[in-house]
Design an enzyme around this catalytic site. Structure first.
Site, short mmCIF file in Angstrom:
data_model
loop_
_atom_site.label_atom_id
_atom_site.label_comp_id
_atom_site.label_asym_id
_atom_site.label_seq_id
_atom_site.Cartn_x
_atom_site.Cartn_y
_atom_site.Cartn_z
N GLY A 1 0.36 16.66 15.71
CA GLY A 1 -1.01 17.11 15.47
C GLY A 1 -1.03 18.62 15.34
N CYS B 1 6.43 15.10 18.52
CA CYS B 1 5.89 16.46 18.44
C CYS B 1 4.71 16.64 19.39
CB CYS B 1 5.55 16.81 16.99
SG CYS B 1 5.24 18.57 16.76
N TYR B 2 3.50 16.83 18.87
CA TYR B 2 2.33 16.96 19.76
C TYR B 2 2.26 15.76 20.70
CZ TYR B 2 -2.54 17.35 21.26
OH TYR B 2 -3.69 17.46 22.01
N HIS C 1 10.50 15.74 14.02
CA HIS C 1 9.78 14.73 13.23
C HIS C 1 10.78 13.72 12.64
CE1 HIS C 1 5.70 16.37 13.28
NE2 HIS C 1 6.31 17.52 13.44
N GLU D 1 10.04 11.08 11.15
CA GLU D 1 9.46 10.37 9.99
C GLU D 1 9.70 11.08 8.68
OE1 GLU D 1 7.92 12.08 12.25
OE2 GLU D 1 6.08 13.04 11.56
N SER E 1 -9.04 -4.00 -13.56
CA SER E 1 -9.22 -2.69 -14.18
C SER E 1 -8.03 -2.34 -15.06
CB SER E 1 -9.34 -1.63 -13.09
OG SER E 1 -8.09 -1.53 -12.41
N GLY E 2 -6.96 -3.13 -14.94
CA GLY E 2 -5.72 -2.74 -15.62
C GLY E 2 -4.80 -2.03 -14.65
N GLY E 3 -5.32 -1.63 -13.50
CA GLY E 3 -4.50 -0.93 -12.52
C GLY E 3 -3.73 -1.90 -11.62
N VAL E 4 -2.84 -1.33 -10.81
CA VAL E 4 -1.95 -2.14 -9.98
C VAL E 4 -2.72 -2.94 -8.92
CG1 VAL E 4 0.04 -2.05 -8.42
CG2 VAL E 4 -0.25 -0.28 -10.16
N ASP E 5 -3.67 -2.28 -8.25
CA ASP E 5 -4.27 -2.90 -7.08
C ASP E 5 -5.06 -4.16 -7.41
OD1 ASP E 5 -3.19 -0.61 -6.08
OD2 ASP E 5 -5.10 0.43 -5.83
N SER E 6 -5.93 -4.06 -8.43
CA SER E 6 -6.72 -5.25 -8.75
C SER E 6 -5.81 -6.33 -9.33
CB SER E 6 -7.86 -4.92 -9.72
OG SER E 6 -7.37 -4.38 -10.92
N ALA E 7 -4.75 -5.93 -10.03
CA ALA E 7 -3.84 -6.91 -10.62
C ALA E 7 -3.14 -7.71 -9.52
CB ALA E 7 -2.80 -6.21 -11.49
N LYS F 1 0.57 1.47 -0.85
CA LYS F 1 0.79 1.28 -2.29
C LYS F 1 2.18 0.70 -2.60
CE LYS F 1 -1.06 2.39 -6.38
NZ LYS F 1 -2.50 2.28 -6.69
#
Ligand code: XMP
Length: 531
Positions: A63, A90-91, A190, A192, A244-250, A387
């Protein structure tokens, strides 16, 4: 729209407590890469709320604040008594040390960037007693010294009672603390970030060996449980999904289709503002390959008519967004008694604690989206995914790479890549030039490195000479950026010869364009799109 479909979450889960770090999403993703499901929660969560979630382990993020100042974000100390294993980063490590009786102090100049960490061989807690854990614990089998990535001003200067200090760097003499008995560990570095080469090993050591997670959060498992959940929720009713043609809705549509088959109807509003051939590709993929019932609304003429005379970017967005909703509503009337609406909402959109995005620079998120007063129950089967996980679910469901690996594309489409009035002729020019840029990047093997690449058509014309003739045409501006999340971006260092092929092909093949420029503005100060 009412009531969200309950999303089943796996029994084994890690809570990532967010102390305001830019890293908490990254930590959550790393945990998932270790095949353990993770959720981000705010640091204001109480011990009772944690207990109700029944986590397998907890990770405290870093943080930006100092634990030494008044008003530093704290955590309900009763969490330490729940018996749930904790890793502080860390924090998070400093807070844990301070709340459990250790001491945190200023560490001189602080440490930012790469640091060399040595792992102690001994299990000495500092008070002469041997403490279980230590070098045999979190850092077992890791090389010493090793490079870690640091970003801190304070550091633990005295480990809490019962904790061993097991590693050090120049700026953090107590860089790692361990208490195997209480199942608590803390690291100043860190793990990550990619700059800590053994970071993922540390996270996996914690999750797999010290906590004993089964590590079975995989795409296959996700699909199986999601399909069962969707089928149970929807029963024998009907659902619709706007593509929409995008990845998520597909991916959302393909997943719901697997669960309820022909009870799903998709609606694709073709605005005429997509990239070359993309509209046909959506129809082809969903109707032919996936066998999904699809209502294809060819609405380009209506969009062009609506956009006549509009030049101001926000007005364009608004006009496109409103017309989209109207057309979608008309189309859904054709699907009798649809009760559910499928949406491709992802986890980053729903994170409870997330730092809210700053000032609205552009009215992105209400364009191409639907209003929330539609009379549907929502099905959001991707609400728990990042994603990259959505992409692998899509591939697993048989969607082609052209859809699954598609670049982000703005809801208003080419409408915001044509400066000034949007006309069918300009869209046609832009589609051709844009297709050349895409093809050249693909041929050069660069498309995967690039976050977004496209062409902008400015509202000016310039003089040129071609075949002894004077020309007066549009310039095309190539825009290609690298980015992690679209919040910041850098212009892509495309080799000159690739830019050269793009430029000469655009000028030779697209009548009406006689000049090509490359946009070398990063974000900030620029934005990715021009409008
Ligand atoms: P900017 O241009 O603000 O864009 O740097 C950041 C990301 O958002 C996309 N974008 C949009 N997406 N509706 C959307 O759904 C919009 O109106 C819109 N405008 C920009 C842009 O392509 C980039 O990925």
């Amino acid at each position: 729209m009412t009531q969200v479909l309950a999303v089943h979450t796996p029994e084994e889960k890690v809570l990532v407590v967010d102390f305001g770090a830019q890293y908490s999403q990254l930590i959550a993703r790393r945990v998932r890469e270790a095949k353990v499901y993770s959720e981000i929660v705010p640091h204001t969560i109480t011990a009772a709320e944690v207990a109700a979630k029944d986590p397998t382990a907890i990770i405290f993020s870093g943080g930006p604040k100092s634990v030494l100042i008044e008003g530093a974000p704290l955590i309900d100390a009763a969490i330490y008594d729940l018996g749930v294993p904790i890793l502080g980063i860390c924090y998070g490590q400093q807070l844990m040390a301070q709340q459990l009786g250790g001491v945190v102090g200023g560490s001189g100049a602080g440490e930012y960037g790469r640091a060399i960490m040595s792992i102690e061989g001994s299990a000495d807690s500092g008070d002469g007693e041997d403490v279980p854990g230590s070098a045999a614990g979190l850092l077992v089998d890791l090389p010493s010294p090793q490079t870690v990535w640091m970003s801190h001003f304070n550091a633990v200067v005295e480990a809490p009672p019962g904790f061993a200090a097991t590693a050090s760097t120049e700026g953090a003499p107590i860089a790692v603390i361990e208490n195997a008995e209480r199942k608590m560990w803390g690291v100043q570095f860190h793990p990550e970030v990619a700059h800590t080469p053994h970071g993922q090993d540390v996270i996996e050591r914690f999750l797999h060996d010290l906590v004993g997670c089964a590590a079975d959060w995989t795409t296959d498992n996700f699909i199986d449980t999601a399909v069962a959940d969707i089928a149970a929720q929807v029963g024998d009713r009907r659902a619709i999904c706007g593509l929409s043609g995008g990845v998520d809705s597909a991916v959302a549509a393909a997943l719901v289709h697997r669960a309820i088959g022909s009870q799903l109807t998709c609606v694709f509003v073709d605005t005429g503002l997509m990239r070359k051939d993309e509209g046909e590709q959506v129809v082809e993929t969903f109707r032919r390959h996936q066998g999904i019932e699809l209502i294809h609304v060819r609405a380009a003429d209506r969009f062009f008519e609506r956009l006549e005379g509009i030049t101001e970017p926000e007005q364009k967005r608004k006009a496109i967004g409103e017309l989209f909703i109207r057309i979608f509503e008309d189309a859904k009337g054709g699907v009798e008694d649809a009760h559910f609406l499928v949406q491709g909402t992802l986890y980053p959109d729903v994170i409870e604690s997330g730092t809210a995005h700053a000032a609205t620079i552009k009215s992105h998120h209400n364009v191409g989206g639907l209003p929330d007063d539609l009379d549907f129950e929502l099905v959001e089967p991707l609400r728990t995914l990042f994603k990259d996980e959505v992409r692998s679910v899509g591939s697993e469901l048989g969607l082609p790479d052209e859809i699954v690996l598609r670049q982000p594309f703005p809801g208003p489409g080419l409408g915001v890549r044509i400066i000034g009035e949007v006309t069918p002729d300009k869209v046609a020019l832009l589609q051709e030039a844009d297709a050349i840029v895409r093809e050249e990047l693909r041929l050069a093997g660069l498309e995967r490195e690039i976050w977004q690449s496209f062409v902008v058509l400015p509202d000016i014309r310039t003089v040129g000479v071609q075949g002894d003739e004077r020309t007066y045409g549009f310039p095309a501006v190539i825009r290609a950026v690298t980015s992690e999340d679209a919040m910041t971006a850098d212009w892509a260092r495309i080799p000159y010869d690739v830019l050269d092929s793009m430029a000469s092909r655009i000028i030779n093949e697209v009548a009406g364009i006689n000049r090509v420029a490359y946009d070398i503005t990063s974000k900030p100060p620029g934005t990715i799109e021009w409008e």
